[in-house]
Design a protein around this motif. Structure first.
Motif, mmCIF file in Angstrom:
data_model
loop_
_atom_site.group_PDB
_atom_site.id
_atom_site.type_symbol
_atom_site.label_atom_id
_atom_site.label_comp_id
_atom_site.label_asym_id
_atom_site.label_seq_id
_atom_site.Cartn_x
_atom_site.Cartn_y
_atom_site.Cartn_z
ATOM 1 N N MET A 121 0.810 -1.186 -0.161
ATOM 2 C CA MET A 121 -0.167 0.125 0.049
ATOM 3 C C MET A 121 0.925 1.517 -0.014
ATOM 4 N N THR A 122 0.805 1.831 -0.829
ATOM 5 C CA THR A 122 1.390 3.262 -0.906
ATOM 6 C C THR A 122 0.763 4.286 -0.242
ATOM 7 N N LYS A 123 1.232 5.234 0.524
ATOM 8 C CA LYS A 123 0.646 6.148 1.323
ATOM 9 C C LYS A 123 1.462 7.341 1.455
ATOM 10 N N ILE A 124 0.698 8.496 1.852
ATOM 11 C CA ILE A 124 1.349 9.627 2.065
ATOM 12 C C ILE A 124 0.757 9.945 3.739
ATOM 13 N N ARG A 125 1.814 10.112 4.531
ATOM 14 C CA ARG A 125 1.446 10.617 6.059
ATOM 15 C C ARG A 125 1.872 11.890 6.097
ATOM 16 N N ILE A 126 0.936 12.554 6.823
ATOM 17 C CA ILE A 126 0.947 14.060 6.862
ATOM 18 C C ILE A 126 0.931 14.389 8.476
ATOM 19 N N GLU A 127 2.045 14.943 9.002
ATOM 20 C CA GLU A 127 1.969 15.218 10.547
ATOM 21 C C GLU A 127 1.842 16.747 10.703
ATOM 22 N N ARG A 128 0.937 17.065 11.341
ATOM 23 C CA ARG A 128 0.738 18.460 11.698
ATOM 24 C C ARG A 128 1.353 18.935 12.940
ATOM 25 N N ASN A 129 2.254 19.931 12.976
ATOM 26 C CA ASN A 129 2.523 20.414 14.481
ATOM 27 C C ASN A 129 1.663 20.956 15.178
ATOM 28 N N SER A 130 1.692 21.034 16.377
ATOM 29 C CA SER A 130 0.794 21.567 17.320
ATOM 30 C C SER A 130 1.199 22.986 17.569
ATOM 31 N N GLU A 131 0.684 24.053 17.076
ATOM 32 C CA GLU A 131 0.818 25.448 17.099
ATOM 33 C C GLU A 131 -0.478 26.363 17.778
ATOM 34 N N TRP A 132 -0.137 27.162 18.574
ATOM 35 C CA TRP A 132 -1.211 27.764 19.149
ATOM 36 C C TRP A 132 -1.866 28.753 18.202
ATOM 37 N N ASN A 133 -1.054 29.160 17.079
ATOM 38 C CA ASN A 133 -1.922 30.510 16.377
ATOM 39 C C ASN A 133 -2.851 29.813 15.167
ATOM 40 N N ASN A 134 -2.862 28.492 14.881
ATOM 41 C CA ASN A 134 -3.831 27.847 14.171
ATOM 42 C C ASN A 134 -4.504 26.681 14.837
ATOM 43 N N LYS A 135 -4.462 26.720 16.019
ATOM 44 C CA LYS A 135 -4.918 25.351 17.034
ATOM 45 C C LYS A 135 -6.243 25.052 16.559
ATOM 46 N N ALA A 136 -7.278 26.182 16.620
ATOM 47 C CA ALA A 136 -8.502 25.761 16.495
ATOM 48 C C ALA A 136 -9.014 25.652 15.093
ATOM 49 N N ARG A 137 -8.226 25.685 14.182
ATOM 50 C CA ARG A 137 -8.638 25.576 12.620
ATOM 51 C C ARG A 137 -8.184 24.180 11.877
ATOM 52 N N GLU A 138 -9.100 23.739 11.305
ATOM 53 C CA GLU A 138 -8.572 22.458 10.577
ATOM 54 C C GLU A 138 -7.863 23.222 9.036
ATOM 55 N N ILE A 139 -6.852 22.347 8.821
ATOM 56 C CA ILE A 139 -6.122 22.547 7.421
ATOM 57 C C ILE A 139 -6.502 21.509 6.214
ATOM 58 N N GLY A 140 -7.050 21.882 5.296
ATOM 59 C CA GLY A 140 -7.328 21.091 4.220
ATOM 60 C C GLY A 140 -6.193 20.576 3.655
ATOM 61 N N ILE A 141 -6.249 19.307 3.064
ATOM 62 C CA ILE A 141 -4.962 18.536 2.524
ATOM 63 C C ILE A 141 -5.628 18.262 1.007
ATOM 64 N N TYR A 142 -4.569 18.751 -0.005
ATOM 65 C CA TYR A 142 -4.806 18.385 -1.465
ATOM 66 C C TYR A 142 -3.972 17.748 -1.967
ATOM 67 N N ILE A 143 -4.447 16.776 -2.706
ATOM 68 C CA ILE A 143 -3.575 16.059 -3.505
ATOM 69 C C ILE A 143 -4.118 15.757 -5.070
ATOM 70 N N ASP A 144 -2.925 16.014 -5.874
ATOM 71 C CA ASP A 144 -3.094 16.187 -7.324
ATOM 72 C C ASP A 144 -4.444 17.251 -7.479
ATOM 73 N N GLY A 145 -4.419 18.162 -6.627
ATOM 74 C CA GLY A 145 -5.598 19.361 -6.984
ATOM 75 C C GLY A 145 -6.856 19.179 -6.455
ATOM 76 N N GLU A 146 -7.039 17.821 -5.761
ATOM 77 C CA GLU A 146 -8.314 17.350 -4.984
ATOM 78 C C GLU A 146 -8.463 17.324 -3.739
ATOM 79 N N LYS A 147 -9.187 17.866 -2.875
ATOM 80 C CA LYS A 147 -9.427 17.980 -1.423
ATOM 81 C C LYS A 147 -9.557 16.420 -1.034
ATOM 82 N N VAL A 148 -8.479 15.913 -0.163
ATOM 83 C CA VAL A 148 -8.935 14.439 0.209
ATOM 84 C C VAL A 148 -9.170 14.649 1.857
#
Length: 143
Positions: free
Chosen positions: A1-28
């Motif tokens: 299985m081929t995978k992309i793992r994304i690790e998001r740092n814990s930062e107070w300035n964007n703590k309450a917001r979700e970040i969208g991940i896009y692979i090949d132009g499509e939100k996954v």
């Protein structure tokens, strides 16, 4: 299985917001503060970026082989976790000096202005560099 793992740092300035991940132009999916997500992809080249509101990261390109997992670290812009607390500390120091100790600290206003201009740059002209994606090296240990 081929995978992309994304690790998001814990930062107070964007703590309450979700970040969208896009692979090949499509939100996954989206990733929360301090979270790690994995996405299954096909073998080959993939273009990845992250987006939060109108700001995003530069696009990075990954070439993934079969049964490989690539790990990507997601964080805010350089000095993002230090600039606002520093500005708030300078502001507190200014008001304590001016009103409690009667000391003239007007030069601190210029330092605060420069700091706020740094922040404003990243939400206007530098909006495509607000987030940073960096590929982590996989350290495979053979046993």
């Amino acid at each position: 299985m081929t995978k992309i793992r994304i690790e998001r740092n814990s930062e107070w300035n964007n703590k309450a917001r979700e970040i969208g991940i896009y692979i090949d132009g499509e939100k996954v999916g989206t990733i929360n503060d301090g979270e790690t997500q994995e996405y299954e992809v096909e073998n080959g080249k993939h273009e990845i970026f992250a987006k939060i509101d109108w700001c995003r990261s530069p696009k990075i390109e990954l070439n993934i082989a079969e049964n490989e997992t690539k790990t990507i670290k997601l964080s805010g812009f350089k000095y993002s976790k230090w600039i606002l607390p520093a500005l708030l500390g300078i502001m507190l120091f200014y008001y304590l000096g001016k009103y409690a100790l009667n000391i003239d600290l007007n030069f601190l206003i210029w330092i605060m202005a420069i700091g706020f201009l740094y922040l404003i740059y990243y939400i206007t002209f530098g909006k495509n560099r607000y987030l940073i994606l960096t590929e982590k090296e996989n350290k495979n240990v053979l046993q």
